[in-house]
Design an enzyme around this catalytic site. Structure first.
Site, PDB file in Angstrom:
ATOM      1  N   ARG A  54       3.301   6.334   5.120  1.00 44.92           N
ATOM      2  CA  ARG A  54       3.314   7.167   3.896  1.00 44.92           C
ATOM      3  C   ARG A  54       2.603   8.469   4.221  1.00 44.92           C
ATOM      4  O   ARG A  54       1.428   8.478   4.590  1.00 44.92           O
ATOM      5  CB  ARG A  54       2.612   6.445   2.752  1.00 44.92           C
ATOM      6  CG  ARG A  54       2.381   7.335   1.552  1.00 44.92           C
ATOM      7  CD  ARG A  54       1.875   6.564   0.350  1.00 44.92           C
ATOM      8  NE  ARG A  54       2.934   5.772  -0.256  1.00 44.92           N
ATOM      9  CZ  ARG A  54       2.847   5.198  -1.456  1.00 44.92           C
ATOM     10  NH1 ARG A  54       1.752   5.326  -2.176  1.00 44.92           N
ATOM     11  NH2 ARG A  54       3.843   4.484  -1.950  1.00 44.92           N
TER      12      ARG A  54
ATOM     13  N   HIS B 237      11.497   8.156  -1.617  1.00 49.94           N
ATOM     14  CA  HIS B 237      10.754   6.887  -1.765  1.00 49.94           C
ATOM     15  C   HIS B 237      11.774   5.743  -1.722  1.00 49.94           C
ATOM     16  O   HIS B 237      11.985   5.036  -2.715  1.00 49.94           O
ATOM     17  CB  HIS B 237       9.981   6.902  -3.079  1.00 49.94           C
ATOM     18  CG  HIS B 237       8.891   5.879  -3.159  1.00 49.94           C
ATOM     19  ND1 HIS B 237       8.614   4.980  -2.131  1.00 49.94           N
ATOM     20  CD2 HIS B 237       7.989   5.601  -4.148  1.00 49.94           C
ATOM     21  CE1 HIS B 237       7.611   4.205  -2.495  1.00 49.94           C
ATOM     22  NE2 HIS B 237       7.211   4.556  -3.704  1.00 49.94           N
TER      23      HIS B 237
ATOM     24  N   GLN C 252      11.008   2.002  -2.938  1.00 44.38           N
ATOM     25  CA  GLN C 252      10.963   1.767  -4.385  1.00 44.38           C
ATOM     26  C   GLN C 252      12.354   1.484  -4.932  1.00 44.38           C
ATOM     27  O   GLN C 252      12.537   0.657  -5.823  1.00 44.38           O
ATOM     28  CB  GLN C 252      10.364   2.999  -5.079  1.00 44.38           C
ATOM     29  CG  GLN C 252      10.239   2.846  -6.578  1.00 44.38           C
ATOM     30  CD  GLN C 252       9.191   1.819  -6.992  1.00 44.38           C
ATOM     31  OE1 GLN C 252       8.076   1.850  -6.492  1.00 44.38           O
ATOM     32  NE2 GLN C 252       9.538   0.913  -7.896  1.00 44.38           N
TER      33      GLN C 252
ATOM     34  N   ASP D  65       8.860   9.087 -13.996  1.00 38.05           N
ATOM     35  CA  ASP D  65       7.777   9.038 -13.013  1.00 38.05           C
ATOM     36  C   ASP D  65       6.664   9.930 -13.546  1.00 38.05           C
ATOM     37  O   ASP D  65       6.881  10.705 -14.488  1.00 38.05           O
ATOM     38  CB  ASP D  65       8.294   9.538 -11.642  1.00 38.05           C
ATOM     39  CG  ASP D  65       7.336   9.220 -10.501  1.00 38.05           C
ATOM     40  OD1 ASP D  65       6.314   8.536 -10.734  1.00 38.05           O
ATOM     41  OD2 ASP D  65       7.600   9.670  -9.368  1.00 38.05           O
TER      42      ASP D  65
ATOM     43  N   CYS E  94       8.009   3.497 -11.457  1.00 33.42           N
ATOM     44  CA  CYS E  94       7.521   2.969 -10.171  1.00 33.42           C
ATOM     45  C   CYS E  94       6.042   2.616 -10.225  1.00 33.42           C
ATOM     46  O   CYS E  94       5.567   1.836  -9.409  1.00 33.42           O
ATOM     47  CB  CYS E  94       7.812   3.952  -9.046  1.00 33.42           C
ATOM     48  SG  CYS E  94       6.991   5.537  -9.219  1.00 33.42           S
TER      49      CYS E  94
ATOM     50  N   ARG F 165       8.650  -5.161  -5.419  1.00 32.02           N
ATOM     51  CA  ARG F 165       8.243  -4.403  -4.232  1.00 32.02           C
ATOM     52  C   ARG F 165       7.919  -5.378  -3.091  1.00 32.02           C
ATOM     53  O   ARG F 165       8.192  -5.097  -1.922  1.00 32.02           O
ATOM     54  CB  ARG F 165       7.019  -3.520  -4.530  1.00 32.02           C
ATOM     55  CG  ARG F 165       7.256  -2.411  -5.543  1.00 32.02           C
ATOM     56  CD  ARG F 165       8.312  -1.415  -5.071  1.00 32.02           C
ATOM     57  NE  ARG F 165       8.051  -0.874  -3.760  1.00 32.02           N
ATOM     58  CZ  ARG F 165       7.223   0.139  -3.501  1.00 32.02           C
ATOM     59  NH1 ARG F 165       6.595   0.738  -4.471  1.00 32.02           N
ATOM     60  NH2 ARG F 165       7.055   0.563  -2.250  1.00 32.02           N
TER      61      ARG F 165
HETATM   62  N1   CP Z   1       5.232   2.840  -6.699  1.00 26.66           N
HETATM   63  C1   CP Z   1       4.436   2.921  -5.636  1.00 26.66           C
HETATM   64  O1   CP Z   1       4.848   3.370  -4.536  1.00 26.66           O
HETATM   65  O2   CP Z   1       3.183   2.437  -5.832  1.00 26.66           O
HETATM   66  P1   CP Z   1       1.968   2.676  -4.866  1.00 26.66           P
HETATM   67  O3   CP Z   1       1.727   4.179  -4.792  1.00 26.66           O
HETATM   68  O4   CP Z   1       0.822   1.943  -5.524  1.00 26.66           O
HETATM   69  O5   CP Z   1       2.298   2.130  -3.505  1.00 26.66           O
END
Ligand code: CP
Length: 304
Positions: free
Chosen positions: A104, A131, A134, A218, A258, A286
Site C-alpha cells: 500500500r 483499490h 476492495q 467513500d 469500504c 475482505r
Molecule cells: N477499506 C480499506 O482498505 O480499509 P483499510 O484502510 O482499513 O485497510
C-alpha cells in the site's frame, strides 16, 4: 507457474475475476463452518504498508495464517524502505525470501516498479489510483446477497478517486452500469472513465441513485488529502448518502462503503445501521476474497 500480479482489476480476465468471486464465497463458507484448509503451509508474504490500514492488513495477515502460511508486516517507517532503499532492490531482495508482496503506497508507479523487478506476485493493497482488493470484496458481497452483478445499476457518489476508479474498472470487467456523481474538480481520471462505455458521469447524486441496485460512497478526504478536510466538507456537502437519498434507489438496493466511514459527512449518522447497509458483511469479505486471491496467485485455480 508463471508469475501473475494483481495491480489492477484489468490484470485478470473477466473469467479469472469471476473465479475469484466464486472462490471467495467458498472461502467464506469454509470459515463459517470452521473448516481447516491450509494450502499455503511453508509460504510467506511481505505486507508493506506506507499508510494506515485495518481491513486490508487483517485480511492479509489473518488470511495467510488461516491458509497455513505467514504474512510479515513491514512498516515502511521501520525498515530500509523508509530510508530510501530503491524499489528495484527491495523487489529483488524480497523475491529471494518470500512468495508474494502486498504493498500500500500512494504512488501507483512504485507498485508497478516493484512488480517489474520482483520475480514473485505483487498485489496492490491500495494506491491513490486504485483499490482492486476492495472491489473483490464488494462484488462478492453483492453476488452473495443479490446474485450476478452483470447488468445491474450501480451508483458511486463522491470523490472520483481510487475507489471510483476501481469501480469503473469493475463496470468494464463485470458488465454492470455505473453512474458517478462527483463535484466539479473531483471527477475521476478521464482516461480511466473513457476506457469503458459502462460508466457515465451524471449531474446529481439523485440522478445517480435512481432505481440503482447498489449505492457506494467513500470518505471525502482519503489518505493523501490531509489538510484539505475543511474545504472538502463544504465542496461535498450535497453528496452525503443518507436514508432519504437511498429511498430513491431500487427497493432491494444495497449500500456499501469500504470503511472507515465518517458518520455525519459522506454518510448520515445512522446509515450504516440501516437494513439496506451491508458494510460489515462487505468488510468481512475482505478476509475471504483476499484468501481466494492469495491461493490463486500462489497455487492457481482449485476445483476449476
Ligand atoms: N477499506 C480499506 O482498505 O480499509 P483499510 O484502510 O482499513 O485497510
Amino acid at each position: 507457474m508463471a508469475k501473475q500480479d494483481f495491480l489492477s482489476l484489468l490484470d485478470l480476465s473477466p473469467e479469472d475475476l469471476q473465479y475469484l468471486i466464486q472462490r471467495g464465497r467458498e472461502m467464506r463458507k469454509m470459515h463459517e463452518n470452521q473448516v481447516v484448509y491450509q494450502p499455503l503451509v511453508g509460504k510467506t508474504g511481505a505486507l508493506i504498508l506506507e499508510m494506515s490500514s485495518t481491513r486490508t492488513r487483517v485480511g492479509f495477515q489473518a488470511g495467510f495464517s488461516q491458509l497455513g502460511g505467514n504474512a510479515l508486516f513491514l512498516n515502511a517507517a521501520d525498515t530500509q524502505i523508509g530510508r530510501g532503499e530503491p524499489v528495484e532492490d527491495l523487489a529483488r531482495v524480497l523475491s529471494e525470501m518470500v512468495n508474494v508482496l502486498m504493498i500500500r503506497t500512494l504512488e501507483q508507479s512504485h507498485i508497478e516498479q516493484l512488480a517489474e523487478f520482483a520475480t514473485i506476485p505483487v498485489i496492490n493493497a491500495m494506491s491513490s489510483l486504485l483499490h482492486p482488493c476492495q472491489l473483490l470484496a464488494d462484488i462478492q458481497t453483492f453476488e452473495e446477497l443479490r446474485g450476478p452483478i452483470s447488468g445491474a445499476t450501480v451508483a458511486f457518489i463522491g470523490d472520483g478517486y481510487n475507489m471510483c476508479h476501481s469501480y469503473i474498472n469493475a463496470a468494464r470487467q463485470w458488465g454492470f452500469n455505473l453512474r458517478i456523481a462527483s463535484p466539479e474538480g473531483f471527477l475521476p481520471n478521464p482516461e480511466i472513465l473513457a476506457s469503458t462505455n459502462n460508466a457515465q458521469m451524471v449531474d446529481t447524486p439523485q440522478e445517480a441513485v435512481a432505481q440503482a441496485d447498489l449505492v457506494i460512497t467513500d470518505v471525502w478526504s482519503s489518505m493523501g488529502h490531509e489538510g484539505q478536510e475543511s474545504d472538502r466538507r463544504s465542496t461535498f456537502a450535497d453528496y452525503q448518502v443518507n436514508e432519504t437519498l437511498l429511498d430513491q434507489a431500487s427497493k432491494d438496493v444495497l449500500f456499501m462503503h469500504c470503511l472507515p466511514a465518517h458518520r455525519g459527512e459522506e454518510v448520515s449518522d445512522t446509515l450504516l445501521d440501516d437494513k439496506r447497509s451491508v458494510v460489515f458483511h462487505e468488510a468481512g469479505n475482505r478476509l475471504h476474497s483476499q484468501k481466494a486471491l492469495l491461493e490463486f496467485l500462489l497455487i492457481g485455480k482449485v476445483n476449476a
